[in-house]
Design an enzyme around this catalytic site. Sequence first.
Site, PDB file in Angstrom:
ATOM      1  N   ASP A   1       1.016 -76.211  11.698  1.00  0.00           N
ATOM      2  CA  ASP A   1       0.973 -77.663  11.610  1.00  0.00           C
ATOM      3  C   ASP A   1       2.028 -78.189  12.597  1.00  0.00           C
ATOM      4  O   ASP A   1       2.945 -77.463  12.987  1.00  0.00           O
ATOM      5  CB  ASP A   1       1.319 -78.095  10.175  1.00  0.00           C
ATOM      6  CG  ASP A   1       1.542 -79.588  10.060  1.00  0.00           C
ATOM      7  OD1 ASP A   1       0.703 -80.355  10.553  1.00  0.00           O
ATOM      8  OD2 ASP A   1       2.602 -79.979   9.506  1.00  0.00           O
TER       9      ASP A   1
ATOM     10  N   ASP B   1       3.365 -82.074  12.819  1.00  0.00           N
ATOM     11  CA  ASP B   1       4.294 -83.084  12.274  1.00  0.00           C
ATOM     12  C   ASP B   1       4.970 -82.582  11.009  1.00  0.00           C
ATOM     13  O   ASP B   1       4.311 -82.243  10.024  1.00  0.00           O
ATOM     14  CB  ASP B   1       3.539 -84.388  11.992  1.00  0.00           C
ATOM     15  CG  ASP B   1       3.046 -85.020  13.277  1.00  0.00           C
ATOM     16  OD1 ASP B   1       3.871 -85.254  14.161  1.00  0.00           O
ATOM     17  OD2 ASP B   1       1.825 -85.269  13.394  1.00  0.00           O
TER      18      ASP B   1
ATOM     19  N   LYS C   1      -4.789 -93.918  11.950  1.00  0.00           N
ATOM     20  CA  LYS C   1      -5.774 -94.990  11.767  1.00  0.00           C
ATOM     21  C   LYS C   1      -6.121 -95.135  10.288  1.00  0.00           C
ATOM     22  O   LYS C   1      -6.231 -96.239   9.763  1.00  0.00           O
ATOM     23  CB  LYS C   1      -7.050 -94.681  12.577  1.00  0.00           C
ATOM     24  CG  LYS C   1      -6.847 -94.720  14.081  1.00  0.00           C
ATOM     25  CD  LYS C   1      -8.141 -94.518  14.840  1.00  0.00           C
ATOM     26  CE  LYS C   1      -8.679 -93.109  14.803  1.00  0.00           C
ATOM     27  NZ  LYS C   1      -7.856 -92.112  15.498  1.00  0.00           N
ATOM     28  N   GLU C   2      -6.267 -93.991   9.630  1.00  0.00           N
ATOM     29  CA  GLU C   2      -6.602 -93.996   8.203  1.00  0.00           C
ATOM     30  C   GLU C   2      -5.462 -94.615   7.397  1.00  0.00           C
ATOM     31  O   GLU C   2      -5.679 -95.333   6.415  1.00  0.00           O
ATOM     32  CB  GLU C   2      -6.863 -92.561   7.736  1.00  0.00           C
ATOM     33  CG  GLU C   2      -8.108 -91.913   8.342  1.00  0.00           C
ATOM     34  CD  GLU C   2      -7.941 -91.385   9.771  1.00  0.00           C
ATOM     35  OE1 GLU C   2      -6.843 -91.539  10.360  1.00  0.00           O
ATOM     36  OE2 GLU C   2      -8.903 -90.817  10.300  1.00  0.00           O
TER      37      GLU C   2
ATOM     38  N   ASN D   1      -0.593 -86.132  21.551  1.00  0.00           N
ATOM     39  CA  ASN D   1       0.705 -86.065  20.874  1.00  0.00           C
ATOM     40  C   ASN D   1       1.229 -84.633  20.799  1.00  0.00           C
ATOM     41  O   ASN D   1       2.447 -84.413  20.812  1.00  0.00           O
ATOM     42  CB  ASN D   1       0.610 -86.665  19.471  1.00  0.00           C
ATOM     43  CG  ASN D   1       0.592 -88.182  19.489  1.00  0.00           C
ATOM     44  OD1 ASN D   1       0.733 -88.804  20.553  1.00  0.00           O
ATOM     45  ND2 ASN D   1       0.402 -88.788  18.335  1.00  0.00           N
TER      46      ASN D   1
ATOM     47  N   ASP E   1       4.112 -78.182   6.115  1.00  0.00           N
ATOM     48  CA  ASP E   1       5.225 -78.855   5.437  1.00  0.00           C
ATOM     49  C   ASP E   1       4.762 -79.747   4.295  1.00  0.00           C
ATOM     50  O   ASP E   1       5.611 -80.325   3.611  1.00  0.00           O
ATOM     51  CB  ASP E   1       6.026 -79.728   6.424  1.00  0.00           C
ATOM     52  CG  ASP E   1       5.231 -80.953   6.824  1.00  0.00           C
ATOM     53  OD1 ASP E   1       4.081 -80.789   7.287  1.00  0.00           O
ATOM     54  OD2 ASP E   1       5.735 -82.079   6.644  1.00  0.00           O
TER      55      ASP E   1
END
Length: 225
Positions: free
Chosen positions: A10, A12, A54-55, A123, A178
């Site tokens: 993952d 972020d 966006k969600e 990103n 995380d």
Amino acid sequence: MSGLAALIFDVDGTLAETEEAHRAAFNAAFAAAGLGWHWSMADYGRLLTTTGGKERMARWREERGSGPSDATIAALHGEKTARYAALMAGGGLMARPGVLALVAAGRAAGLRLAVATTTSPGNVEALTQALWGRAAGDVFDVVAAGDEVAAKKPAPDVYALALRRLGLPAAAALAFEDSRNGVLSARAAGLRVVVTPSAYTAGEDFAGASEVLADLTGFDLARWG
Ligand code: XBP
Ligand code: MG
């Protein structure tokens, strides 16, 4: 480590504590649009259970009962993404403890390295440039990202996509996460998952994780064959 062929990370909260940069980018985009929206840390901690920018904005709009259209939310998210990239390029981001060493150790052991993230490929690129000074494709063999799949975490789709691109069964890989949504996603794709809780996810329920560690310092790949 005979059976282990790949590590899937993952991004972020796992590779780095990026959520405060995301939050700052959202708030700057909201302010520039004159929207009157602002997310405090408490707001953001609650909203983070909805994966995807966006969600998350759509959820905030629903909670308030009114707000911009989906098209405006998509444009705002584009603005947020540009601001996030600028923050990453500004320097100062640190990998979480043990991450750089584990990625190097995985590479040295001949493992394939992948990313399974809710955020965008752009990103991921901004982050690998910030942490490694290298392109995402130089650090990771595979990048699977949020908008490439029908359903974001906690659905299994993004991990399933990473495994497909790796050409490996779930049993041959180990995921690093995380968050609870990340654990649910990885487990639903059949993966074992190691959790290092981050600033915003500490205290979540990580049931299903093989192990929960404070961080990845000294992570011993040899135990995961
Ligand atoms: C991370 C997220 C987000 C980012 C996503 O989830 O959902 O915090 O806001 O970035 P995970 P976008 O670590 O579980 O992948 O704004 O680009 O969607
Ligand atoms: Mg995460």
